[in-house]
Scaffold this motif. Structure first.
Motif, PDB file in Angstrom:
ATOM      1  N   GLY A  46       0.776  -1.226   0.000  1.00  0.00           N
ATOM      2  CA  GLY A  46       0.000   0.000   0.000  1.00  0.00           C
ATOM      3  C   GLY A  46       0.807   1.276   0.000  1.00  0.00           C
ATOM      4  O   GLY A  46       0.252   2.355   0.037  1.00  0.00           O
ATOM      5  N   GLU A  47       2.125   1.203  -0.045  1.00  0.00           N
ATOM      6  CA  GLU A  47       2.933   2.416   0.011  1.00  0.00           C
ATOM      7  C   GLU A  47       4.001   2.370  -1.073  1.00  0.00           C
ATOM      8  O   GLU A  47       5.177   2.149  -0.810  1.00  0.00           O
ATOM      9  N   SER A 227     -11.726  11.321  -0.382  1.00  0.00           N
ATOM     10  CA  SER A 227     -10.602  10.715   0.337  1.00  0.00           C
ATOM     11  C   SER A 227      -9.331  10.947  -0.457  1.00  0.00           C
ATOM     12  O   SER A 227      -9.260  10.590  -1.644  1.00  0.00           O
ATOM     13  N   HIS A 229      -5.266  10.460  -1.426  1.00  0.00           N
ATOM     14  CA  HIS A 229      -4.471   9.253  -1.599  1.00  0.00           C
ATOM     15  C   HIS A 229      -3.832   8.874  -0.268  1.00  0.00           C
ATOM     16  O   HIS A 229      -3.358   9.723   0.482  1.00  0.00           O
ATOM     17  N   SER A 230      -3.808   7.585   0.017  1.00  0.00           N
ATOM     18  CA  SER A 230      -3.359   7.115   1.327  1.00  0.00           C
ATOM     19  C   SER A 230      -1.885   7.329   1.573  1.00  0.00           C
ATOM     20  O   SER A 230      -1.438   7.337   2.713  1.00  0.00           O
ATOM     21  N   VAL A 231      -1.087   7.510   0.511  1.00  0.00           N
ATOM     22  CA  VAL A 231       0.365   7.642   0.677  1.00  0.00           C
ATOM     23  C   VAL A 231       0.790   9.099   0.753  1.00  0.00           C
ATOM     24  O   VAL A 231       1.360   9.556   1.737  1.00  0.00           O
ATOM     25  N   ARG A 233      -1.286  11.843   0.249  1.00  0.00           N
ATOM     26  CA  ARG A 233      -2.389  12.726   0.627  1.00  0.00           C
ATOM     27  C   ARG A 233      -2.767  13.718  -0.473  1.00  0.00           C
ATOM     28  O   ARG A 233      -3.501  14.675  -0.212  1.00  0.00           O
TER      29      ARG A 233
END
Length: 590
Positions: A46-47, A227, A229-231, A233
């Motif tokens: 995920g990263e 939302s 991006h999880s990595v 932002r």
């Protein structure tokens, strides 16, 4: 005997033949491993920071090409595109102080804002503020202020309506706000879209006062959930529709909650689902033919325009660590433009903007972020009073004239949002950095209006085993082009190494261990290897940016291309493909 065995071993060792098949296999393996790892890494780890880095490098070029392509379309039909232009009206802290308002603001404050839109009717209006305040609480505060003659009573009011005596104040502010909205929709025929929250029944609501009013029910509610991006932002994607969450274990509403739920708003019936703000505006106001099924969440890739507005966001540079670092570095690429006190940089030349954005993507202190693309009117620039009565104050130099307001509002689409330096309604753009969230809705609508009405053109999809054949065909085409590029890069890399090896081999006096020449040879070899690694990595990244743009031309989301390329570049730069190919084929490069 030992020497003979060693020589025999060297004779028996397998070498690549002419070298072509070795390079061919190595380049192909890099591409294949890149695709395989792109499947595995985002799912399991995920990263994948490399993918986001590649996307940041490509974002300025994507914005530049987006502006160029749209400029050609606009030149062909300027009248049609005038109604598609977007003006952002932001509520800033200065106007709250000038109007003696708190936050959330009273309904009278919004009536005051809407009077200017009624005077200069726009194409449509989107209020990107969830009006959660109750008219009862709002009226109580206003009534108390009147009774106590509170000097902090709000002063910015709609001068075109009569507020009535104090005794009838309970609902006057809400009624005046409602009347201002009705004048927009009924008299001026201006569609109004209200930001709303999703309920557990997957309907869109604002507050009971607005949602229970028969007249205001007709106003379109739109979703604003987003939302990052999880990595990194950053705002790379934007939702189109919000399907109902049917995940196992999801708490379902009780019968009592369902019985007292607010009636469904347009677009939320069974078989349909709530739409995001930009997508709803695109469908309802501009009659877009893009259809998105509600079976699962759908997103679009956001391309942020590169060009900057002549009248943008008036934020000054913050006294933070990045500013200190930026002012301590030399040379900077955004100096000598006369806007050193601003948080952003702007220029009439798109080439200069492209250079500044790319420099910042490489090293943040080299440049400030770019200014916003959309014309921005600050509420503090609006005259505090209208008309010719005794309450009209002398306009100051910051207030806009009627001609300027007419040019900013009339016939354009107006988005109303907040512009507070520290707020939860902020997004991160790859070009503009931290900006009010209303600009994300503006960019998304701009993308929808600029691209054809084809879901494949805008949808942000990910790599999956179960994909349509058309998408697999695009990935295969991208892989073939990527293979050709990797083959050329690997060939050049091998040729450079061969030339250096011959150069090294000719200097026999370098071979004597621990001799001064031996140390010189080691230093030169180390420098060569480091330089070759850095240069080849830079070439690979540049090739990756070109591939992202090529993928965008084929309607492949840039994050998909970035994931594949980041993995393939890592494989090639670390030479995993070479070692793995040698191991698989039991061969050895000379």
């Amino acid at each position: 005997m030992a020497k003979q065995k060693e020589e025999q071993g060297h004779k028996d060792a397998k070498h690549e033949g002419g070298g072509f098949w070795h390079l061919f296999g190595r380049a192909a393996l890099s591409v294949v491993l890149g695709i395989v790892l792109a499947f595995l890494l985002p799912t399991r780890f995920g990263e994948e920071m490399g993918a986001q880095t590649m996307a940041r490098y490509a974002a300025p070029f994507s914005g530049y090409l987006f502006d160029r392509a749209r400029a050609k379309v606009v030149d062909n039909n300027r009248v049609d595109w005038y109604s598609k232009s977007i003006t952002v009206l932001v509520i800033d802290a200065e106007v709250l102080r000038a109007c003696k308002e708190g936050w959330p603001a009273h309904y009278s404050f919004y009536s005051w804002l809407l009077q200017y839109l009624n005077r200069f009717p726009p194409k449509g209006v989107f209020i990107d503020v969830i009006l959660s305040q109750s008219k009862g609480q709002d009226a109580a505060k206003r009534k108390k202020a009147k009774e106590l003659k509170d000097p902090e009573e709000p002063e910015c009011r709609d001068e075109t309506v009569d507020t009535g005596p104090i005794g009838t104040l309970d609902e006057s502010d809400f009624d005046h706000f409602k009347n201002a909205l009705m004048r927009l929709t009924s008299q001026n025929n201006v569609p109004v879209f209200l930001a709303a929250r999703r309920t557990i029944e997957n309907t869109l609501v604002t507050n009971p006062d607005l949602d229970s009013d028969d007249d205001l029910k007709k106003l379109k509610r739109v979703g604003i959930e987003f939302s990052a991006h999880s990595v990194d932002r950053l705002a790379w994607t934007y939702p189109l529709v919000y399907p109902k969450d049917e995940r196992p274990g999801k708490k379902k509403p009780s019968p009592e909650q369902t019985a007292h739920s607010v009636p469904e708003q347009p677009g939320t019936s069974e078989g349909d689902c709530p739409r995001s703000a930009a997508f709803s505006i695109f469908k309802e106001l501009y009659h877009g033919t893009l259809d998105v099924p509600c079976t699962e969440a759908a997103f679009m890739s956001v391309t942020w325009p590169l060009d900057t507005a002549a009248y943008g966001l008036h934020w000054h540079e913050s006294m933070d660590g990045e500013r200190e670092e930026r002012h301590g570095i030399w040379p900077r690429v955004d100096s000598r433009d006369g806007d050193e006190d601003m948080y952003c940089t702007s220029n009439e030349s798109q080439i200069k903007l492209l250079w500044r954005a790319e420099a910042r993507a490489f090293l943040r202190p080299l440049s400030r972020p770019l200014c916003v693309h959309y014309r921005t009117i600050h509420a503090s620039q609006l005259p505090k009073h209208m008309g010719d009565g005794p309450n009209v104050a002398t306009p100051n130099d910051l207030e806009l004239s009627d001609a300027e307001l007419n040019d900013a509002f009339r016939g354009r689409f107006v988005m109303i949002g907040t512009s507070f330096a520290y707020s939860n309604d902020l997004v991160l753009s790859p070009l503009q950095d931290r900006i009010p969230g209303v600009f994300l809705h503006a960019a998304a609508l701009d993308n929808l209006l600029s691209y054809p009405n084809d879901l494949e053109k805008v949808e942000a999809w990910e790599l999956k085993l179960k994909m349509p054949l058309s998408r697999w065909g695009k990935i295969l085409t991208l892989g073939i082009v990527g293979f050709i590029g990797f083959f050329i890069i690997v060939s050049i890399k091998k040729k450079v190494r061969k030339v250096f090896a011959e150069f090294h081999h000719e200097r026999t006096h370098w071979r004597k261990r621990f001799h001064p020449h031996w140390w010189i040879a080691k230093s030169i070899t180390a420098g060569f290897n480091i330089a070759l690694f850095v240069i080849s990595l830079a070439v690979l990244v540049s090739f990756g940016v070109a591939m992202i743009l090529f993928g965008a031309w084929m309607d492949i989301p840039f994050l998909v291309v970035a994931h594949i390329l980041a993995c393939a570049i890592a494989v090639e730069s670390l030479e995993w493909s070479e070692h793995l190919f040698n191991w698989i084929t039991d061969s050895k490069e000379k």
